[in-house]
Design a protein around this motif. Structure first.
Motif, mmCIF file in Angstrom:
data_model
loop_
_atom_site.group_PDB
_atom_site.id
_atom_site.type_symbol
_atom_site.label_atom_id
_atom_site.label_comp_id
_atom_site.label_asym_id
_atom_site.label_seq_id
_atom_site.Cartn_x
_atom_site.Cartn_y
_atom_site.Cartn_z
ATOM 1 N N ALA A 154 11.136 -61.068 6.562
ATOM 2 C CA ALA A 154 9.775 -60.967 6.944
ATOM 3 C C ALA A 154 9.099 -62.356 6.631
ATOM 4 C CB ALA A 154 9.062 -59.846 5.872
ATOM 5 N N HIS A 155 9.971 -63.176 5.665
ATOM 6 C CA HIS A 155 9.253 -64.450 5.666
ATOM 7 C C HIS A 155 9.468 -65.147 7.136
ATOM 8 C CE1 HIS A 155 8.959 -64.609 1.256
ATOM 9 N NE2 HIS A 155 10.293 -64.017 1.196
ATOM 10 N N LEU A 156 10.380 -64.705 7.994
ATOM 11 C CA LEU A 156 10.635 -65.573 9.030
ATOM 12 C C LEU A 156 9.954 -65.168 10.348
ATOM 13 C CD1 LEU A 156 14.135 -66.790 8.611
ATOM 14 C CD2 LEU A 156 12.143 -68.038 7.853
ATOM 15 N N PHE A 157 9.288 -64.087 10.299
ATOM 16 C CA PHE A 157 8.541 -63.465 11.394
ATOM 17 C C PHE A 157 7.301 -63.958 11.603
ATOM 18 C CE2 PHE A 157 5.965 -60.193 13.581
ATOM 19 C CZ PHE A 157 6.778 -60.061 14.552
ATOM 20 N N ASP A 158 7.189 -64.769 12.835
ATOM 21 C CA ASP A 158 5.803 -65.164 13.383
ATOM 22 C C ASP A 158 4.924 -64.267 14.080
ATOM 23 O OD1 ASP A 158 3.809 -66.678 14.134
ATOM 24 O OD2 ASP A 158 5.002 -67.838 15.674
ATOM 25 N N LYS A 159 4.122 -63.631 13.725
ATOM 26 C CA LYS A 159 3.438 -62.433 14.501
ATOM 27 C C LYS A 159 2.544 -63.222 15.670
ATOM 28 C CE LYS A 159 0.526 -58.452 14.017
ATOM 29 N NZ LYS A 159 -0.102 -57.640 13.020
ATOM 30 N N GLU A 160 2.249 -64.309 15.496
ATOM 31 C CA GLU A 160 1.830 -65.011 16.898
ATOM 32 C C GLU A 160 2.604 -64.848 17.999
ATOM 33 O OE1 GLU A 160 -1.635 -66.352 17.135
ATOM 34 O OE2 GLU A 160 -1.605 -65.150 15.407
ATOM 35 N N THR A 161 3.851 -65.117 18.001
ATOM 36 C CA THR A 161 4.882 -65.312 19.026
ATOM 37 C C THR A 161 5.654 -63.934 19.163
ATOM 38 O OG1 THR A 161 6.553 -66.410 17.720
ATOM 39 C CG2 THR A 161 5.035 -67.861 18.904
ATOM 40 N N GLY A 162 5.965 -63.286 17.733
ATOM 41 C CA GLY A 162 6.834 -62.131 17.975
ATOM 42 C C GLY A 162 8.247 -62.487 17.753
ATOM 43 N N VAL A 210 14.415 -51.052 10.716
ATOM 44 C CA VAL A 210 13.918 -51.267 12.180
ATOM 45 C C VAL A 210 12.373 -51.037 11.970
ATOM 46 C CG1 VAL A 210 13.786 -50.753 14.654
ATOM 47 C CG2 VAL A 210 15.891 -50.932 13.273
ATOM 48 N N LYS A 211 11.997 -49.976 11.217
ATOM 49 C CA LYS A 211 10.837 -49.409 11.043
ATOM 50 C C LYS A 211 9.822 -50.627 10.397
ATOM 51 C CE LYS A 211 10.564 -44.796 12.082
ATOM 52 N NZ LYS A 211 11.346 -44.949 13.144
ATOM 53 N N GLY A 212 10.313 -51.567 9.509
ATOM 54 C CA GLY A 212 9.856 -52.483 8.643
ATOM 55 C C GLY A 212 9.491 -53.694 9.878
ATOM 56 N N LEU A 213 10.441 -53.810 10.817
ATOM 57 C CA LEU A 213 10.335 -54.942 11.732
ATOM 58 C C LEU A 213 9.121 -54.515 12.680
ATOM 59 C CD1 LEU A 213 11.220 -57.475 13.345
ATOM 60 C CD2 LEU A 213 12.828 -56.047 14.524
ATOM 61 N N PRO A 215 3.358 -53.031 20.516
ATOM 62 C CA PRO A 215 3.498 -54.117 20.612
ATOM 63 C C PRO A 215 4.799 -54.614 20.598
ATOM 64 C CG PRO A 215 2.251 -53.954 18.490
ATOM 65 C CD PRO A 215 2.206 -52.742 19.480
ATOM 66 N N PHE A 216 5.709 -53.845 19.679
ATOM 67 C CA PHE A 216 7.117 -54.008 19.273
ATOM 68 C C PHE A 216 7.706 -53.591 20.701
ATOM 69 C CE2 PHE A 216 11.145 -51.836 18.682
ATOM 70 C CZ PHE A 216 11.861 -52.780 17.666
ATOM 71 N N LEU A 217 7.293 -52.414 20.971
ATOM 72 C CA LEU A 217 8.028 -51.896 22.578
ATOM 73 C C LEU A 217 7.984 -52.972 23.610
ATOM 74 C CD1 LEU A 217 7.299 -48.159 22.481
ATOM 75 C CD2 LEU A 217 9.565 -48.970 22.330
ATOM 76 N N ASN A 218 6.683 -53.438 23.853
ATOM 77 C CA ASN A 218 6.462 -54.456 24.644
ATOM 78 C C ASN A 218 7.269 -55.730 24.749
ATOM 79 O OD1 ASN A 218 4.398 -52.790 25.733
ATOM 80 N ND2 ASN A 218 2.675 -53.911 24.982
ATOM 81 N N HIS A 219 7.426 -56.045 23.382
ATOM 82 C CA HIS A 219 8.387 -57.336 23.318
ATOM 83 C C HIS A 219 9.848 -56.980 23.476
ATOM 84 C CE1 HIS A 219 8.267 -61.610 22.060
ATOM 85 N NE2 HIS A 219 9.167 -61.287 21.396
ATOM 86 N N LEU A 220 10.244 -55.772 22.957
ATOM 87 C CA LEU A 220 11.606 -55.437 23.323
ATOM 88 C C LEU A 220 11.913 -55.335 24.696
ATOM 89 C CD1 LEU A 220 14.261 -54.637 22.029
ATOM 90 C CD2 LEU A 220 13.311 -52.495 21.431
#
Length: 323
Positions: free
Chosen positions: A89-97, A141-144, A153-158
């Protein structure tokens, strides 16, 4: 490997001693662990290359240690390692995904290009790029998904992972990036769980579609029939599991995700003398979608089966369709 073996009922070794080795390994200072313990992630500017990939892999290792601790009744250890397994979670950048390199003072490494690969030096990713390595959270995966802000948004990026252009940028690109479908790289193992993640976001049809694409395009019966290095048999293992319609997305969880079976009947001869049969009715090249699932004659509504249920033997029936 030890956690998975123990949780799947393999005994005949000193579990306490094995656990001690696992815990000691994850509590040492070598290979970036000193920084990982201090900051909760490995900053890119502490002299450790591939900091994002290593952080993500340590987070999964921590989760595995936590499961083993729990199984051995070590509640305090289990809680400690489970908490630490959220390091991703520390390394996830919500802006870029994307999972991105972060400094000691919490700033993202810039400039940032998710397609860029730098092989083994001055890089945040091991033999790959941000597109390929940002999905390594098999234990949560649920946490991600929640970091993305929900399923959509998760599905779109995936989906974009598989449909993006296959251009890899940089002047020292890793030769290990191979077997490309979009930015998805089947030729390197860190990608192998990814197509099964659609299941967790309520879109099993997408898992079925992309697993089918991988089965059809990344394997053939020529000398060049594998899209990457066969490291320990993993390229073949992915094919064999996926052709059966199952896949251990998170091996230590003891769950096998459903995908797209290739054969009308597969019989697994289990070590306990029982058999587990997987039947795919109406399966064909076009009929790659799962219409319904039955387990031992009863309707089954989960997208995975547990190792324990599989070991009981029985019959799993997929009814296949082209829609």
């Amino acid at each position: 490997v030890i956690a998975e073996a123990y949780l799947k009922g393999i005994r005949g070794f000193d579990a306490e001693k094995a656990y001690e080795a696992m815990k000691t390994t994850m509590m040492q200072d070598a290979r970036g662990l000193k920084a990982y313990k201090k900051y909760g992630y490995i900053p890119y500017n502490v002299g450790v290359d591939e900091s994002v990939t290593i952080t993500l892999e340590y987070a999964y290792d921590d989760w595995c240690v936590a499961q083993m601790a729990k199984a051995l009744g070590k509640t305090e250890d289990a809680e400690f390692f489970l908490k630490r397994s959220e390091a991703y979670a520390h390394l996830f950048d919500k802006e870029t995904g994307f999972m991105r390199g972060k400094s000691i003072d919490g700033k993202w490494r810039t400039p940032f290009d998710p397609k860029r690969s730098d092989h083994r030096e001055n890089t945040d990713y091991t033999e790959g790029n941000a597109w390929q390595h940002s999905w390594f959270v098999p234990h949560n995966v649920k946490g991600l998904i929640s970091l993305f802000g929900g399923n959509e948004p998760f599905l779109n990026h995936l989906e974009k992972l598989f449909t993006e252009s296959s251009e890899i940028t940089g002047d020292n690109v890793s030769a290990d990036i191979s077997g490309l479908i979009g930015q998805y790289a089947h030729g390197n193992e860190p990608s192998h769980h990814i197509a099964y993640m659609f299941n967790e976001a309520g879109q099993p049809k997408k898992t079925q579609y992309w697993v089918d694409r991988i089965l059809q395009t990344q394997y053939n019966t020529t000398p060049n029939g594998l899209s990457g290095n066969e490291d320990c048999g993993q390229m073949s293992a992915w094919y064999i599991w996926s052709a059966m319609g199952l896949y251990p997305m998170n091996p230590a969880s003891g769950e096998y995700q459903f995908g797209r079976p290739l054969f009308d009947k597969v019989t697994i001869h289990l070590p306990n003398g029982k058999t587990f049969t997987i039947i795919a009715k109406n399966v064909s090249k076009d009929n790659k979608y799962v219409k319904s699932v039955m387990l031992n004659g009863k309707a089954y509504n989960q997208w995975y089966i547990s190792h324990d249920d599989l070991l009981k033997g029985g019959e799993l029936v997929f009814e296949m369709t082209d829609k």
